[in-house]
Write a protein that holds these residues in place. Structure first.
Motif, short mmCIF file in Angstrom:
data_model
loop_
_atom_site.label_atom_id
_atom_site.label_comp_id
_atom_site.label_asym_id
_atom_site.label_seq_id
_atom_site.Cartn_x
_atom_site.Cartn_y
_atom_site.Cartn_z
N HIS A 146 42.75 36.93 27.35
CA HIS A 146 41.86 35.78 27.54
C HIS A 146 41.73 34.95 26.27
O HIS A 146 41.74 35.49 25.17
N ASP A 178 37.47 45.76 27.96
CA ASP A 178 37.26 46.04 29.38
C ASP A 178 36.65 47.43 29.60
O ASP A 178 37.10 48.40 28.98
N HIS A 190 35.86 38.96 36.60
CA HIS A 190 36.01 39.67 35.33
C HIS A 190 35.52 38.85 34.12
O HIS A 190 34.85 39.38 33.22
N HIS A 243 32.50 39.56 31.37
CA HIS A 243 32.64 39.53 29.91
C HIS A 243 31.57 38.62 29.29
O HIS A 243 30.94 38.95 28.30
ZN ZN Z 1 38.94 41.54 29.85
#
Ligand code: ZN
Ligand code: KG4
Length: 411
Positions: free
Chosen positions: A169, A353, A142, A146
């Protein structure tokens, strides 16, 4: 190669995304196609993309509204919502793309890091899908996705510096290749979006007429515009730590204590909107922004000292939900202007996301022939997964002191 139009916005380069209109249904498919699936946290996303990065179809179901009401993500609720929506979301993305399952070249799905129960739904769905349609599978990290989303809009060459800041994050890394990252710093406690969400909740901003329908971070940004940050002076985090790690929990404590003090002064109960919410928002936002800016400044100086950044067009990419905060962007722009870096942010929609960023990571892997599996028996999800090689200790050892830099933002 990339047919995206660039437009300048508030000193930060932004890019318009090219998506395909309905004419796709008559279009002859001539390049390889990837279906991307994302379920690592609280968004169920899917997208179909061709090899050039063109989005053929996408769909996204956000759980944010549900979790906002409960004051945070309850993993079993997230799991149930992913389970209820994934079939429809994937079907929608496929239908919008006009692509049939047999035309897909591969399925790319987030398998790490994230919430175990959420990751499990996406992975189970994807493994059944690839088995049924006999497709190769590309497991996606993931955070790598990003970090590389920006390359969908701009051919940003490796190596480049990445700052990821969101609700989950907070890290600084050097991207050296599609599967080659150096981790320079990460949060020791919570992420900045999480901190701002918690501050907003403690301030009961949901009761504020301007803030009832937006995230905590957005509410802080909105109210901060009318606030005086100098009315509250919060101690900047980690001033004596000459590394690139982050910490936001101490700031949250300070803010909470100030709120408690104000409640006593104003003689109101917890849960009442204070008269000074704008000032608290402004001071919180400024402290978060300057902490992020200072850690990023040090990461840039470290990379320069070690010869890790190219002399031509060195770039800082900023992504994650918090990257849409204009005050934080402006603060970072001061740092990049001072150090001679370009500051790039993907459009806000792609900072958060979604299935598109996963499909894009699948495309990048497909192009380089990396991590494409024809057998999926061994594939599992991993809730915890570091990003690349961790060199945070080396960064700390370098103990780089920052030159003075005024981080003063005026609108
Ligand atoms: Zn994310
Ligand atoms: O990337 P994202 O959608 O998902 C998570 O990682 O959770 O980011 C959401 C986070 C939330 O914490 C939200 O409050 C924060 O990003 N956020 C912002 C802004 N917009 C979203 N924080 C500060 N300023 C904003 N404008």
């Amino acid at each position: 190669m990339f047919a995206f139009k660039a437009s300048a916005q508030q000193g930060t380069r932004m890019f318009r995304v090219k998506t395909l209109s309905k004419c796709v249904f008559r279009r002859k498919i001539s390049s390889r196609l990837v279906l991307g699936i994302e379920t690592s946290c609280d968004e169920t996303g899917a997208a179909v993309m061709d090899e050039t990065g063109l989005i053929l179809g996408e769909s996204l179901h956000s759980q944010k509204e549900v979790h906002m009401k409960t004051g945070g993500i309850i993993p079993t609720v997230a799991q149930r919502l992913h389970r209820e929506n994934i079939g429809r979301v994937v079907q929608e993305a496929m239908e919008r793309s006009g692509v049939t399952q047999s035309q897909l070249s591969a399925v790319a799905t987030t398998v790490k890091p994230g919430l175990a129960l959420s990751l499990g739904i996406g992975l189970d769905f994807s493994l059944n899908f690839v088995k049924l349609h006999q497709k190769p599978f590309i497991p996606i990290h993931h955070m790598e996705a990003h970090a590389l989303t920006v390359r969908m809009f701009q051919p940003v060459v490796f190596p480049f510096l990445v700052l990821l800041v969101s609700g989950g994050h907070s890290l600084l890394a050097l991207a050296r290749g599609i599967d080659d990252f150096l981790l320079l710093g990460q949060t020791l406690d919570e992420a900045p979006g999480d901190t701002m969400d918690k501050v907003a909740r403690r301030l009961s901003l949901i009761k504020h007429p301007k803030c009832s329908m937006i995230s905590g971070g957005q509410a802080i940004e909105l109210l901060a515009r009318d606030g005086d940050r100098l009315k509250f002076l919060f101690k900047p985090p980690m001033g004596a730590h000459y590394d690139c790690n982050f910490s936001f929990a101490g700031l949250r404590n300070q803010v909470t204590m100030s709120i408690q003090k104000k409640e006593v002064e104003e003689g109101v109960e917890q849960g009442t909107l204070l008269s000074c919410v704008n000032d608290i928002a402004a001071a919180t936002q400024h402290t978060v922004a300057s902490h992020i800016a200072k850690r990023t400044h040090r990461a840039i100086l470290f990379c320069k000292a070690k010869g890790l950044l190219p002399s031509c067009n060195p770039t800082l990419v900023v992504s994650g939900g918090v990257a849409s905060n204009q005050y934080i962007r402006k603060t970072l722009k001061i740092v990049t202007d001072t150090t001679g870096l370009h500051l790039l942010c993907p459009p806000s929609k792609f900072c958060t996301d979604n299935g598109v960023m996963i499909a894009w990571n699948g495309v990048e892997r497909l192009r380089e022939g990396k991590g494409i599996l024809s057998h999926t028996e061994e594939v599992n999800y991993e809730p915890k997964a570091p990003l690349g090689v961790n060199i945070t200790a080396e960064v700390k050892e370098a103990a780089i002191k920052l030159p003075p830099l005024k981080l003063r933002i005026t609108d």
